[in-house]
Design an enzyme around this catalytic site. Structure first.
Site, PDB file in Angstrom:
ATOM      1  N   SER A 110       0.769  -1.152  -0.043  1.00 30.02           N
ATOM      2  CA  SER A 110      -0.191   0.028  -0.036  1.00 30.02           C
ATOM      3  C   SER A 110       0.716   1.379   0.088  1.00 30.02           C
ATOM      4  O   SER A 110       0.373   2.219  -0.193  1.00 30.02           O
ATOM      5  CB  SER A 110      -0.825   0.177   1.296  1.00 30.02           C
ATOM      6  OG  SER A 110      -0.257   0.059   2.443  1.00 30.02           O
ATOM      7  N   HIS A 131      -1.894  -3.716  -5.107  1.00 27.52           N
ATOM      8  CA  HIS A 131      -2.516  -3.327  -3.755  1.00 27.52           C
ATOM      9  C   HIS A 131      -3.924  -3.819  -3.756  1.00 27.52           C
ATOM     10  O   HIS A 131      -4.981  -3.168  -4.114  1.00 27.52           O
ATOM     11  CB  HIS A 131      -2.620  -1.719  -3.748  1.00 27.52           C
ATOM     12  CG  HIS A 131      -2.765  -1.097  -2.460  1.00 27.52           C
ATOM     13  ND1 HIS A 131      -3.308   0.122  -2.116  1.00 27.52           N
ATOM     14  CD2 HIS A 131      -3.096  -1.881  -1.256  1.00 27.52           C
ATOM     15  CE1 HIS A 131      -3.685   0.217  -1.102  1.00 27.52           C
ATOM     16  NE2 HIS A 131      -3.598  -0.943  -0.160  1.00 27.52           N
ATOM     17  N   GLU A 143      -5.428  -1.637  -6.929  1.00 31.24           N
ATOM     18  CA  GLU A 143      -4.444  -0.780  -7.349  1.00 31.24           C
ATOM     19  C   GLU A 143      -3.325  -1.552  -7.878  1.00 31.24           C
ATOM     20  O   GLU A 143      -2.642  -2.149  -7.292  1.00 31.24           O
ATOM     21  CB  GLU A 143      -3.877   0.193  -6.390  1.00 31.24           C
ATOM     22  CG  GLU A 143      -4.853   1.466  -6.175  1.00 31.24           C
ATOM     23  CD  GLU A 143      -4.320   2.611  -5.030  1.00 31.24           C
ATOM     24  OE1 GLU A 143      -4.543   3.889  -4.996  1.00 31.24           O
ATOM     25  OE2 GLU A 143      -3.438   2.037  -4.206  1.00 31.24           O
TER      26      GLU A 143
END
Length: 199
Positions: A110, A131, A143
């Site tokens: 992250s 992510h 992501e």
């Protein structure tokens, strides 16, 4: 961009720090998943959990050990190692040697700089961040973080994987917090200001 198919191979989940991520890979895709972790107690706990969920033994197997003694190298290796740059760098270095050249090295992160991880491998074009928002087996946003050297083929393959997992894949670049957490940081900062001011 042309995606490389990984249907004929399997996905390796190493570390098992995130059982929800492994469940998402096993439950929401048609991929064969081999999950490996160094902690026997954690491996047994997750094995029982996946067995109760009807996932274990179908497309998912889980075992104790390291990720580097597999007979057939995976088409995609996904790290679920805890969010520590040096720990991930060490695993990436070893996987880089153990895996075939076309294996994509992905890591759930992250915040970490993907370029720092790619730099310890001989395949920076095959390194990418994935992510999964928490909990990974529930949240749909994913992501996909491209590094400076990440190839278009690698990007296309992981974006395709997002769809196979039923996720909403968003391609982002390397920056502090990427997109989701970067917005959260600003939101949280303003919330803290309100609390300090008695709001």
């Amino acid at each position: 961009m042309k995606a490389t198919g990984i249907r004929e191979g399997y996905c390796l989940a190493y570390g098992l720090e995130n059982g929800n991520l492994v469940e998402a890979l096993a439950r929401q895709s048609d991929l064969r998943i081999i999950a490996i972790g160094p902690d026997p107690a954690k491996v047994e706990k997750l094995r029982k959990r996946f067995d109760a969920a009807g996932l274990y033994g179908k497309r998912l197997s889980i075992q104790v050990g390291d990720a580097f003694n597999f007979e057939a190298p995976p088409y995609l290796a996904s790290l679920t190692v805890f969010e520590n740059l040096e720990a991930k760098r060490q695993v990436f270095q070893t996987l880089d040697i153990a895996c075939k050249p076309e294996t994509i090295l992905a890591t759930n992160t992250s915040t970490l700089n993907i370029n720092d991880l790619a730099a310890v491998t001989k395949r920076p074009s095959k390194v990418i961040g994935t992510h999964f928002f928490s909990p990974a087996n529930v949240m749909r946003l994913m992501e996909n973080v491209r590094g400076t050297a990440t190839s278009r083929e690698t990007i296309a393959t992981v974006m395709q994987l997002s769809k196979r997992l039923g996720k909403v894949g968003v391609l982002v670049g390397v920056c502090d917090g990427f997109v989701g957490n970067r917005m959260l940081y600003a939101y949280r900062r303003q919330t803290d200001f309100l609390l300090e001011e008695g709001g």
